[in-house]
Design an enzyme around this catalytic site. Structure first.
Site, short mmCIF file in Angstrom:
data_model
loop_
_atom_site.label_atom_id
_atom_site.label_comp_id
_atom_site.label_asym_id
_atom_site.label_seq_id
_atom_site.Cartn_x
_atom_site.Cartn_y
_atom_site.Cartn_z
N ARG A 62 -10.00 -2.92 -4.68
CA ARG A 62 -9.37 -4.11 -5.25
C ARG A 62 -10.29 -5.30 -5.04
O ARG A 62 -10.90 -5.46 -3.97
CB ARG A 62 -8.02 -4.40 -4.59
CG ARG A 62 -6.90 -3.53 -5.09
CD ARG A 62 -5.55 -4.06 -4.67
NE ARG A 62 -4.53 -3.05 -4.88
CZ ARG A 62 -3.27 -3.19 -4.45
NH1 ARG A 62 -2.91 -4.28 -3.81
NH2 ARG A 62 -2.39 -2.23 -4.67
N SER A 173 -1.88 -3.99 -8.87
CA SER A 173 -0.50 -4.00 -8.41
C SER A 173 0.03 -5.43 -8.33
O SER A 173 0.13 -6.12 -9.32
CB SER A 173 -0.39 -3.27 -7.06
OG SER A 173 0.95 -3.10 -6.68
N ASP A 347 7.33 -4.77 -9.03
CA ASP A 347 6.07 -5.49 -9.03
C ASP A 347 5.36 -5.15 -10.35
O ASP A 347 5.84 -4.34 -11.14
CB ASP A 347 5.24 -5.16 -7.80
CG ASP A 347 4.79 -3.71 -7.74
OD1 ASP A 347 5.40 -2.87 -8.44
OD2 ASP A 347 3.86 -3.40 -6.98
N ASP A 349 2.92 -3.32 -11.50
CA ASP A 349 2.62 -1.94 -11.92
C ASP A 349 3.78 -0.99 -11.66
O ASP A 349 3.63 0.23 -11.79
CB ASP A 349 1.34 -1.43 -11.26
CG ASP A 349 1.48 -1.22 -9.76
OD1 ASP A 349 2.21 -2.01 -9.12
OD2 ASP A 349 0.86 -0.30 -9.21
N ASP A 351 5.46 0.14 -9.07
CA ASP A 351 5.56 1.15 -8.02
C ASP A 351 6.35 0.64 -6.82
O ASP A 351 6.53 1.37 -5.85
CB ASP A 351 4.17 1.68 -7.61
CG ASP A 351 3.30 0.64 -6.93
OD1 ASP A 351 3.66 -0.57 -6.93
OD2 ASP A 351 2.24 1.02 -6.40
N ARG A 352 6.83 -0.60 -6.87
CA ARG A 352 7.67 -1.14 -5.80
C ARG A 352 8.97 -1.67 -6.37
O ARG A 352 9.08 -1.92 -7.58
CB ARG A 352 6.94 -2.27 -5.06
CG ARG A 352 5.64 -1.83 -4.42
CD ARG A 352 4.99 -2.97 -3.66
NE ARG A 352 3.68 -2.57 -3.17
CZ ARG A 352 3.18 -2.95 -2.00
NH1 ARG A 352 3.88 -3.72 -1.20
NH2 ARG A 352 1.99 -2.57 -1.63
N THR A 420 0.58 3.63 8.27
CA THR A 420 0.94 2.81 7.13
C THR A 420 0.18 3.25 5.88
O THR A 420 -0.93 3.75 5.95
CB THR A 420 0.62 1.33 7.40
OG1 THR A 420 -0.76 1.21 7.78
CG2 THR A 420 1.48 0.79 8.52
N GLU A 444 8.03 2.85 2.79
CA GLU A 444 7.35 1.90 3.65
C GLU A 444 8.02 0.56 3.48
O GLU A 444 8.53 0.24 2.40
CB GLU A 444 5.86 1.82 3.31
CG GLU A 444 5.54 1.37 1.91
CD GLU A 444 4.05 1.33 1.62
OE1 GLU A 444 3.27 1.61 2.54
OE2 GLU A 444 3.68 1.01 0.47
N LYS A 458 4.86 6.20 -4.03
CA LYS A 458 5.96 5.28 -4.27
C LYS A 458 6.16 5.09 -5.77
O LYS A 458 5.21 5.11 -6.54
CB LYS A 458 5.71 3.94 -3.57
CG LYS A 458 4.42 3.22 -3.89
CD LYS A 458 4.33 1.96 -3.04
CE LYS A 458 3.03 1.21 -3.29
NZ LYS A 458 1.87 1.89 -2.68
#
Length: 630
Positions: A62, A173, A347, A349, A351-352, A420, A444, A458
């Site tokens: 990133r 993300s 979010d 993309d 995935d959250r 994590t 998480e 996720k």
């Protein structure tokens, strides 16, 4: 000019000229060339002065969409993909037919139009590099504006479903708008982790020169060709994704029961089901979550129009991260105006998942841990009802709440904590499944949830529809029970678990080292912080330490780049701290478990008092100039 200064000057010029020679992007190449022509050393220093290059962190590569080895740009993607191709080829030689030559690539909507860098073009570069290396590549794409961009979970799913060697998603993300990213999934459907990431990084460093000098023209050809085959394959994969979502135990039929009750009842309550608002946060999720709700026969969502369409400028949020303060404000305002008591937010993309609830007077935004507890307990009841003899298991990162572990202990199912990052959670889930467990949920605390058994990462789309199932089942089958009431019933049963997490903005790695050294004390770890006695310490830095182990060695892997320190205090408080792997943040996590029956306010007061004292002693924020956010 001294010899050393001249040497650095010449090195900077050499790196910049080499970049110009290899960069296929005419705009970024021209920009760097203009700096060279004008001898703008300050500009060259900005992009090429730092040593090394962009490196794999907890979420892949990133960085800002700028030229140079520390940016996320056309040449960096070519180099990264060449390294991945070499790594896959070596594994194919070692494993033979067990390792396929398939790959899947997805992309979101991020772009820097001034420099001609965008996710679609970066995905095309990754595609042509792999195709030229002999890979059968599916570039996930459609001809519909609604589904032109795909969510990250679809790439994770497709990597497994197609038995690919590798999956690549071009996305940053929830990072700021100037960033982009390059996320990599391996053949097991999990994000890459050690030692795979180390091997890929080594291969990238050996493959910095593009294998071809016509990648730009290959990308233009790819963009102009007939995409009917990719579109058909993408449609098939999308259908498989939603079929798997519905057919693997998550679907309960509550939506159909609501419709049936409405047609046979005269009760006004039944005819006014709960209304849920949804925001995509200017990301890709709206179409996908709406289809998930339709697939599960749930009442349609109320979409927040100002944030529905993918927009790389993210105009209504200062930071496109649903964890950030104020990120849900517009959605909650719109929801309140339209009679919605629930807000779901992905979010960019998708995935959250973030969740908020309105009680008629105020909104409550649930923490990542609270959402994890709600989903975890709910899915335990769903799968236990389906198969009472099932060996149910769940996972969570070690910085997440210990409440899910307490529920697992009370209800006698298996729970495992991990390092994590979902790369570790997914790998642990795969291991448990190989041992006969049904890993039906993992999470998480940073709003990442994996519901069901059909993928290993996720998935904010699936988490949203499962939350929709939960909300509607509480409304219909538990007398319009709210999420807060449901959560409180869990606290009443298993005890109050009060968390308080946050971070300090920190760009100086020496401060991180200083804080950790205050605990390590040269190997004689401290026994007390701010007057609170410590019962055990685990240090997942290098070389690592765990006071609960006879040999002092921790069971979880250690890391020099992302050391996690965990302290258990004698009063039951757990404190953890670690530097972020993707952002300039030094994160901390507090949790205190109160006895069953002890009021939450009492536990929270005790925790806040302890938190303030510990942060002041260890972080010394005023002296170190640290700005904190809860």
């Amino acid at each position: 000019m001294s010899h050393s200064e001249k040497s650095l000057h010449e090195c900077l010029l050499e790196k910049s000229k080499e970049w110009v020679n290899h960069d296929p992007n005419p705009i970024t190449r021209g920009l760097v060339q203009s700096f060279l022509v004008s001898s703008s050393m300050e500009s060259l220093e900005k992009y090429f002065g730092a040593s090394g290059r962009i490196a794999f962190g907890t979420a892949g590569l990133r960085g800002p969409m700028v030229p140079g080895p520390h940016g996320l740009n056309d040449l960096v993607v070519i180099q990264a993909t060449q390294g991945i191709a070499r790594c896959c080829q070596e594994q194919q030689q070692q494993q033979g037919p067990m390792m396929s030559n398939k790959a899947v690539i997805g992309y979101d909507h991020r772009c820097n139009p001034d420099l001609g860098i965008d996710s679609y073009t970066l995905a095309c570069y990754a595609t042509v590099v792999l195709q030229e290396s002999g890979f059968d590549v599916l570039l996930l794409t459609t001809n519909s504006p609604e589904t032109l961009f795909v969510p990250t979970p679809l790439v994770a799913f497709a990597t497994l479903a197609l038995q690919c060697s590798v999956g690549i998603m071009i996305t940053a993300s929830h990072n700021p708008k100037q960033d982009n990213g390059y996320k990599v999934f391996w053949s097991d459907g999990c994000q890459i982790r050690s030692p795979i990431d180390i091997g890929i990084s080594q291969k990238i460093s050996q493959e910095l020169i593009p294998w071809r000098n016509d990648y730009f023209s290959l990308v233009q050809t790819l963009k102009s060709r007939n995409l009917s085959d990719d579109i058909q394959r993408t449609t098939e994969m999308t259908n498989q994704y939603f079929t798997a979502m519905k057919s693997t135990g998550l679907y309960t039929g509550i939506g159909c029961r609501i419709v049936s009750a409405a047609t046979s009842s005269t009760s006004p309550t039944v005819h006014n089901p709960i209304k849920i608002a949804y925001t995509a946060m200017h990301g890709v999720g709206a179409h996908w979550v709406q289809r998930a709700f339709h697939t599960f026969h749930l009442p349609p969502l109320i979409i927040v129009p100002a944030q529905e369409i993918p927009n790389p400028a993210f105009p209504t949020v200062s930071f496109p991260n649903p964890e950030e303060t104020g990120a849900l404000s517009l959605a909650m305002e719109y929801a309140e105006e339209h009679g919605c008591s629930i807000v779901l937010a992905n979010d960019p993309d998708a995935d959250r998942l973030a969740v908020a609830e309105y009680n008629g007077d105020s909104w409550v935004i649930f923490t990542g841990d609270q959402i994890g507890i709600l989903l975890g307990h709910y899915l335990y009841t769903v799968f236990k009802k389906q198969d009472p003899a099932a060996k149910i298991a769940m996972c969570a990162s070690t910085v997440s709440s210990s409440m899910l572990g307490a529920i697992a202990k009370a209800e006698k199912f298996t729970f495992v904590d991990t390092l994590t990052g979902f790369k570790h959670i997914g790998a642990q889930s795969q291991l448990l499944r190989s041992q006969g467990y049904r890993v039906v949920f993992s999470y998480e605390e940073a709003l990442g949830y994996c519901c069901g058994e059909f993928l290993c990462d996720k998935d904010g789309v699936t988490a949203a529809v499962v939350m929709g199932e939960l909300v509607n089942s509480l409304w219909m089958e538990r007398n319009n029970m709210t999420l807060r009431d449901y959560l409180q019933s869990l606290y009443d049963t298993y005890g109050e678990f009060v968390s308080s997490n946050g971070y300090y903005l920190c760009n100086d790695p020496t401060i991180v080292a200083q804080v950790l050294d205050r605990v390590r004390q040269g190997g004689n770890y401290t026994k007390m912080v701010a007057g609170y006695p410590i019962s055990s310490i685990r240090d997942l830095g290098v070389p690592g330490y765990d006071s609960t182990q006879v040999d002092g060695r921790p069971k979880l892997p250690t890391s020099a780049s992302s050391p996690l320190m965990t302290m258990h205090f004698e009063n039951g408080c757990v404190f953890q701290m670690r530097p972020s792997g993707t952002e300039p943040k030094f994160k901390y996590y507090f949790e205190l478990n109160g006895a069953v029956g002890l009021r939450r306010e009492v536990v929270l007061s005790q925790l806040e008092e302890m938190k303030a004292a510990i942060l002041e002693e260890l972080f010394q924020p005023s002296r170190n100039g640290l700005v904190g956010k809860a």
